[in-house]
Design a protein around this motif. Sequence first.
Motif, PDB file in Angstrom:
ATOM      1  N   ALA A  65       0.837  -1.200   0.000  1.00  0.00           N
ATOM      2  CA  ALA A  65       0.000   0.000   0.000  1.00  0.00           C
ATOM      3  C   ALA A  65       0.875   1.254   0.000  1.00  0.00           C
ATOM      4  O   ALA A  65       2.011   1.242   0.475  1.00  0.00           O
TER       5      ALA A  65
ATOM      6  N   ARG B 295      -5.950   4.043   7.708  1.00  0.00           N
ATOM      7  CA  ARG B 295      -5.738   2.737   7.082  1.00  0.00           C
ATOM      8  C   ARG B 295      -5.915   1.643   8.122  1.00  0.00           C
ATOM      9  O   ARG B 295      -5.186   1.588   9.124  1.00  0.00           O
TER      10      ARG B 295
ATOM     11  N   GLU C  44      -9.835   1.772   3.950  1.00  0.00           N
ATOM     12  CA  GLU C  44      -9.419   3.100   4.394  1.00  0.00           C
ATOM     13  C   GLU C  44     -10.646   4.008   4.506  1.00  0.00           C
ATOM     14  O   GLU C  44     -11.091   4.585   3.509  1.00  0.00           O
TER      15      GLU C  44
ATOM     16  N   ARG D 193     -12.298   3.708   1.046  1.00  0.00           N
ATOM     17  CA  ARG D 193     -11.569   3.150  -0.093  1.00  0.00           C
ATOM     18  C   ARG D 193     -11.174   1.726   0.260  1.00  0.00           C
ATOM     19  O   ARG D 193     -10.607   1.489   1.334  1.00  0.00           O
ATOM     20  N   TYR D 194     -11.442   0.799  -0.647  1.00  0.00           N
ATOM     21  CA  TYR D 194     -11.071  -0.590  -0.433  1.00  0.00           C
ATOM     22  C   TYR D 194     -10.035  -0.976  -1.483  1.00  0.00           C
ATOM     23  O   TYR D 194     -10.224  -0.735  -2.688  1.00  0.00           O
ATOM     24  N   ILE D 195      -8.923  -1.591  -1.034  1.00  0.00           N
ATOM     25  CA  ILE D 195      -7.803  -1.928  -1.904  1.00  0.00           C
ATOM     26  C   ILE D 195      -7.509  -3.426  -1.776  1.00  0.00           C
ATOM     27  O   ILE D 195      -7.474  -3.969  -0.664  1.00  0.00           O
ATOM     28  N   LYS D 196      -7.271  -4.063  -2.908  1.00  0.00           N
ATOM     29  CA  LYS D 196      -6.965  -5.489  -2.929  1.00  0.00           C
ATOM     30  C   LYS D 196      -5.821  -5.722  -3.925  1.00  0.00           C
ATOM     31  O   LYS D 196      -5.876  -5.260  -5.067  1.00  0.00           O
TER      32      LYS D 196
ATOM     33  N   THR E 265      -3.689  -4.282  -8.907  1.00  0.00           N
ATOM     34  CA  THR E 265      -4.280  -3.663  -7.721  1.00  0.00           C
ATOM     35  C   THR E 265      -5.712  -3.260  -8.066  1.00  0.00           C
ATOM     36  O   THR E 265      -5.939  -2.507  -9.015  1.00  0.00           O
TER      37      THR E 265
ATOM     38  N   SER F 250      -9.185  -1.446  -6.729  1.00  0.00           N
ATOM     39  CA  SER F 250      -9.608  -0.476  -5.715  1.00  0.00           C
ATOM     40  C   SER F 250     -11.018   0.021  -6.021  1.00  0.00           C
ATOM     41  O   SER F 250     -11.444   0.061  -7.182  1.00  0.00           O
TER      42      SER F 250
ATOM     43  N   ASP G 192     -13.766   3.182  -4.537  1.00  0.00           N
ATOM     44  CA  ASP G 192     -13.984   4.355  -3.690  1.00  0.00           C
ATOM     45  C   ASP G 192     -15.471   4.686  -3.668  1.00  0.00           C
ATOM     46  O   ASP G 192     -16.142   4.661  -4.715  1.00  0.00           O
TER      47      ASP G 192
ATOM     48  N   ARG H  12      -3.316   2.496 -14.829  1.00  0.00           N
ATOM     49  CA  ARG H  12      -4.612   2.084 -14.312  1.00  0.00           C
ATOM     50  C   ARG H  12      -5.751   2.614 -15.171  1.00  0.00           C
ATOM     51  O   ARG H  12      -5.609   3.605 -15.901  1.00  0.00           O
TER      52      ARG H  12
END
Length: 396
Positions: free
Chosen positions: A61, A195, A206, A265-268, A274, A276, A278, A349
């Motif tokens: 991250a 976070r 987040e 915000r979700y991140i994987k 990556t 994400s 929002d 991205r």
Amino acid sequence: MSVRKLTASLLTSLAMLGAIAIGNAQEHVPPADPFAFEPDFQWFRPVTDMDLADMKPKKRANTGWFATYDRLALYASRPELDDLTSAETKLDLGWGNRYEIGYMLPDVEHGWMFTYTNLHGPSAYDTVIRERLNRTNEGDLLPYGSKDGVVGPPFGAIVPAGDGNVLQYNVRQYWVQDALNVLEYDSFELNKHWRMEPYHYGGILEPFVGFRWSRLNDYNVRQDYRTTLDGSLLSDLILGDDYERLLTDSTITENDVLAGQVGFRYIKFRDRFTFSADFRAFTGGSLQCAKTQQTVDTTVYDGNGIGSEVSFELVDKTTPVYTRNEEFVIGFDIRGEMAYQLTKSIKLRGGFQVIDFATGIWRGGPPQGPSNLLIGGDSDQDVVMVGGTFGIELNR
């Protein structure tokens, strides 16, 4: 005690006191100084799949300073006007940009994010081309060195320039336009992020809270072309028998939205990719101002055929009328993106974005303009912008 021993004793005491003072002071200093970092600038250093597989999600991250840029292609809904010309279910394309810069403290896992978004357009008009009364200025077509002494382009120019032909068309014409969907959008956001610890399968959440200032300017334009040749204008004692008139009614409606927002915000992470998402919901007030004005452009000729000369041109503009209003605003902003780890610090991205102002936006201006040409809209409308994004991400 000698002077040398006394001096040595004093220096030792001062050193001990300084060490104690520094130790006490370190208990109150911030854990990190955001402006005291040593970047290696190896942004383009290759990265392997093994490097990424060995890194825990928390290490992948963003930490420290990071920034993103995205190009936006968003379709925006049309205004709801008080006549039959409105088609609020239609969407028109506009292009814009989104810039983000943030700082995340690596130890305590919280930081700040600033976001600026703009959308230029859509600029959708219903356009009709109308030839002007004298149709063509023959002097504008003459080559350099003509016998009659008139010098045309490219080495000369018609004076005044407004009497010449339209560039590249070689005729004199108006583009008579009625606005269908013309707007400009700017948004500034400042959010405080926290976070959370990674989930079992590596996802990171987040949550954030912040402030949003958005400005949405709507442009409503209606034009009407009249001439003595088609009978829409009558002969005038002063203007004569050959003249034309272009009427333009316009309204610029500004919406300044001041709102608080919350979201997450979700991140994987998966291999080099990556993913994400929002989501942010905002509510606040819209400070609205509409400026309405009419412009009348009258051109008088010495005839109505090809080669007729312009006698004079009159331009009259009415005093602008301002109308103010306030409305309650509620809306949301959704983003989804997928990024590919290209180098050590650079990701490419792409994704999508949906911005919805569900209430509180004024488009079209007042219900009635300076003439019957301009029909306005309600001050409590919705605006939807939806489309795709493509950009780059940099993390030091």
